[in-house]
Design a protein around this motif. Structure first.
Motif, short mmCIF file in Angstrom:
data_model
loop_
_atom_site.label_atom_id
_atom_site.label_comp_id
_atom_site.label_asym_id
_atom_site.label_seq_id
_atom_site.Cartn_x
_atom_site.Cartn_y
_atom_site.Cartn_z
N PRO A 86 0.88 -1.18 -0.10
CA PRO A 86 0.09 0.11 -0.03
C PRO A 86 0.94 1.38 0.08
CG PRO A 86 -0.96 -1.80 1.52
CD PRO A 86 0.54 -2.11 1.02
N THR A 87 0.36 2.40 -0.52
CA THR A 87 1.08 3.66 -0.74
C THR A 87 0.90 4.17 0.52
OG1 THR A 87 0.90 3.84 -3.17
CG2 THR A 87 1.04 5.62 -2.14
N GLU A 88 -0.34 4.43 1.21
CA GLU A 88 -0.32 4.93 2.51
C GLU A 88 0.53 4.71 3.66
OE1 GLU A 88 -4.54 4.08 0.79
OE2 GLU A 88 -2.54 2.95 0.87
N PRO A 89 1.30 5.50 4.08
CA PRO A 89 2.38 5.36 5.20
C PRO A 89 1.82 4.64 6.39
CG PRO A 89 2.55 7.47 4.58
CD PRO A 89 1.28 6.96 3.73
N SER A 90 0.34 4.71 6.81
CA SER A 90 -0.14 4.16 7.85
C SER A 90 -0.29 2.70 7.62
CB SER A 90 -1.18 4.95 8.36
OG SER A 90 -2.33 4.49 7.08
N ARG A 91 -0.12 2.25 6.41
CA ARG A 91 -0.62 0.94 6.06
C ARG A 91 0.64 0.25 5.45
NH1 ARG A 91 -4.54 0.25 1.47
NH2 ARG A 91 -4.94 -1.75 2.36
N ARG A 92 1.95 0.55 5.95
CA ARG A 92 3.08 -0.09 5.42
C ARG A 92 4.25 0.19 6.39
NH1 ARG A 92 4.56 3.15 0.09
NH2 ARG A 92 5.49 4.82 0.85
N GLY A 93 5.49 -0.64 6.49
CA GLY A 93 6.34 -0.12 7.28
C GLY A 93 7.65 -0.17 6.35
N ALA A 94 8.78 -0.44 6.85
CA ALA A 94 10.12 -0.42 5.85
C ALA A 94 9.96 -1.32 4.96
CB ALA A 94 11.32 -0.24 6.89
N GLN A 95 9.08 -1.60 3.97
CA GLN A 95 9.38 -2.70 2.79
C GLN A 95 8.34 -2.33 1.72
OE1 GLN A 95 8.51 -6.67 4.20
NE2 GLN A 95 7.19 -6.99 2.37
N LEU A 96 9.09 -2.38 0.56
CA LEU A 96 8.11 -2.54 -0.54
C LEU A 96 8.20 -3.91 -1.23
CD1 LEU A 96 8.76 1.11 -2.45
CD2 LEU A 96 6.77 0.27 -0.77
N SER A 97 7.22 -4.32 -1.68
CA SER A 97 7.07 -5.55 -2.40
C SER A 97 6.76 -5.32 -3.79
CB SER A 97 5.84 -6.50 -1.68
OG SER A 97 6.39 -7.01 -0.35
N ILE A 98 7.69 -5.64 -4.74
CA ILE A 98 7.40 -5.46 -6.05
C ILE A 98 7.20 -6.72 -6.75
CG2 ILE A 98 8.70 -4.51 -8.08
CD1 ILE A 98 10.73 -3.24 -6.10
N TYR A 99 6.07 -6.81 -7.49
CA TYR A 99 5.41 -7.79 -8.21
C TYR A 99 5.97 -7.65 -9.61
CZ TYR A 99 1.93 -10.85 -10.20
OH TYR A 99 1.17 -11.87 -10.83
N PHE A 100 6.41 -9.14 -9.86
CA PHE A 100 6.95 -9.11 -11.46
C PHE A 100 5.84 -9.79 -12.20
CE2 PHE A 100 10.74 -8.09 -9.21
CZ PHE A 100 11.70 -7.85 -10.14
#
Length: 428
Positions: A358-372
């Motif tokens: 999720p883009t919203e800061p409140s809905r994530r922490g120190a991680q981005l998951s990138i889907y291929f």
């Protein structure tokens, strides 16, 4: 914050970073210019520089005091678990008596389920998120089976809508309301390991309680990663491992939280859960300690817990507000650069990747998951490793990038994305 694609901008952020010197508190694989850029702290955090010293302190007391080390020495071992009350309470948003460092995550989960999963009459079901970590599913399934019920009927999963990856909080709450008096327990992740989505734990807890159910969370990817306020959110219980964002080493001593309103619940008994005033009297009667410590079975494994102490001391010195603020900025900057450099709309053939966190800061922490969507992303991770950039690949097709605020910089994020844009040519 307004970002820029200029590398000088990344360097300027690093110069102003109040946590910039904390990277020196960790051992980075490689040496000098060949040091790795490590974005895998959501899988295994880096070793604190002081870890060896903290362990050696306990080894010295063991060598010089032997059994007397339980009551003498630098950190008397009989009370060693008490050293973690305040730092863990701060990380959890809990009262000091509501937390304890002990065991491993799944062992703790089983101990907690003994207390919080009591199927009866119609109320037999457990709700969890689709795509939760497999070990949690194993634990929930076995707990249902050992009570004589069918997991196919009693374990209910709520998943994302078609074409989406994150699970909408309103869909979780709707499912809770739908299950109603059939629901015994809501047990799910605080942050999903695969997508990096942070769930609205407060809203989920309220909905579960309104339905007459208990609620608990696996905080493996949440503790030390996002702000938590478990006591005020009325979460009934939680457990976590300590080797990810808490940097306590492979197989590190885990921890658990039990809300003060639940201290009366039955649990499996063990020596160290007994009232400390009675513990060494060796009476056959069991009188549990007040608080989360009453869920302990055995005395503290001091040597591995020394590393946890080393890391938590760093957290206390850095300050949680600064850590979470930088974490939010690092992840937002990472997202900004990927969207501009790796998925540009003006390209005739945009790269077939998609950020599913999720883009919203409140809905994530120190991680981005990138889907291929296509291409061999796993080979891409291997190529990054050759370049000294350590990432995490999760089958079937997600790259997890986790910039940790205590030891990653904005310039490292910039360097990764520059290389990512170059490497993405391999997957088209």
């Amino acid at each position: 914050m307004k970002f820029s694609t200029d590398k000088k901008f990344a360097k300027s952020l690093d110069l102003k970073d109040p946590l910039k010197d904390f990277k020196k508190q960790f051992l980075i694989p490689g040496k000098g210019k060949n040091s790795q850029i490590y974005f895998c702290g959501n899988s295994l955090g880096l070793q604190p520089v002081t870890a060896k010293k903290y362990i050696e302190t306990e080894l010295k007391d063991w060598a010089e005091l032997a059994v007397e080390g339980h009551f003498k020495g630098t950190n008397p071992w009989a009370d060693y678990h008490k050293l973690f009350r305040k730092p863990l309470a701060a990380l959890c948003g809990a009262l000091p008596e509501e937390v304890v460092a002990m065991n491993s995550l799944t062992a703790n989960l089983h101990l907690l389920l003994v207390s919080f999963y009591w199927p009866r009459e119609r109320r037999v079901k457990i709700l969890t998120e689709a795509g939760s970590f497999s070990s949690d599913i194993y634990a929930l399934t076995s707990q249902i089976e050992i009570r004589g019920f069918d997991p196919a009927e009693c374990l209910v999963e709520v998943g994302p809508r078609e074409g989406e990856f994150a699970i909408r909080d309103e869909d979780i709450i709707s499912k809770i309301e739908e299950l109603g008096d059939e629901l015994a327990l809501v047990m799910m992740s605080g942050v999903n390991y695969y997508t990096g989505q942070a769930f609205d734990m407060e809203a989920i807890a309220e909905a579960a309680h309104n339905a007459g159910a208990y609620v608990g969370f696996d905080l493996a990817h949440a503790i030390g990663n996002i702000p938590l306020n478990l006591h005020e959110w009325q979460v009934d219980f939680a457990t976590w491992c300590s080797y990810k964002y808490l940097n306590a080493g492979p197989g590190a001593t885990a921890g658990l939280f039990v809300h003060s309103e639940n201290f009366h619940l039955p649990r499996f008994a063990g020596w160290w859960g007994n009232d400390e005033k009675e513990r060494f009297l060796m009476k056959p009667e069991y009188e549990p300690s007040i608080g989360a410590e009453g869920w302990q079975l055995s005395n503290a494994p001091v040597l591995p817990m020394a590393v946890l102490k080393a890391s938590l001391d760093i957290f206390q010195k850095a300050g949680l507000k600064k850590i979470f603020k930088k974490s939010e900025q690092l992840t937002a900057y990472l997202e900004y650069l990927i969207k501009i450099k790796c998925t540009p709309a003006q390209k005739e053939k945009p790269y077939k990747i998609r950020i599913i966190t999720p883009t919203e800061p409140s809905r994530r922490g120190a991680q981005l998951s990138i889907y291929f969507e296509k291409g061999d992303g796993k080979r891409l991770v291997q190529q990054f490793a050759k370049e000294g950039i350590i990432l995490d690949w999760r089958s079937p097709n997600v790259l997890r990038v986790s910039p940790a605020p205590l030891y990653n910089s904005f310039t490292e994020v910039y360097t990764f994305v520059e290389k990512f844009a170059e490497f993405c040519e391999y997957i088209n």
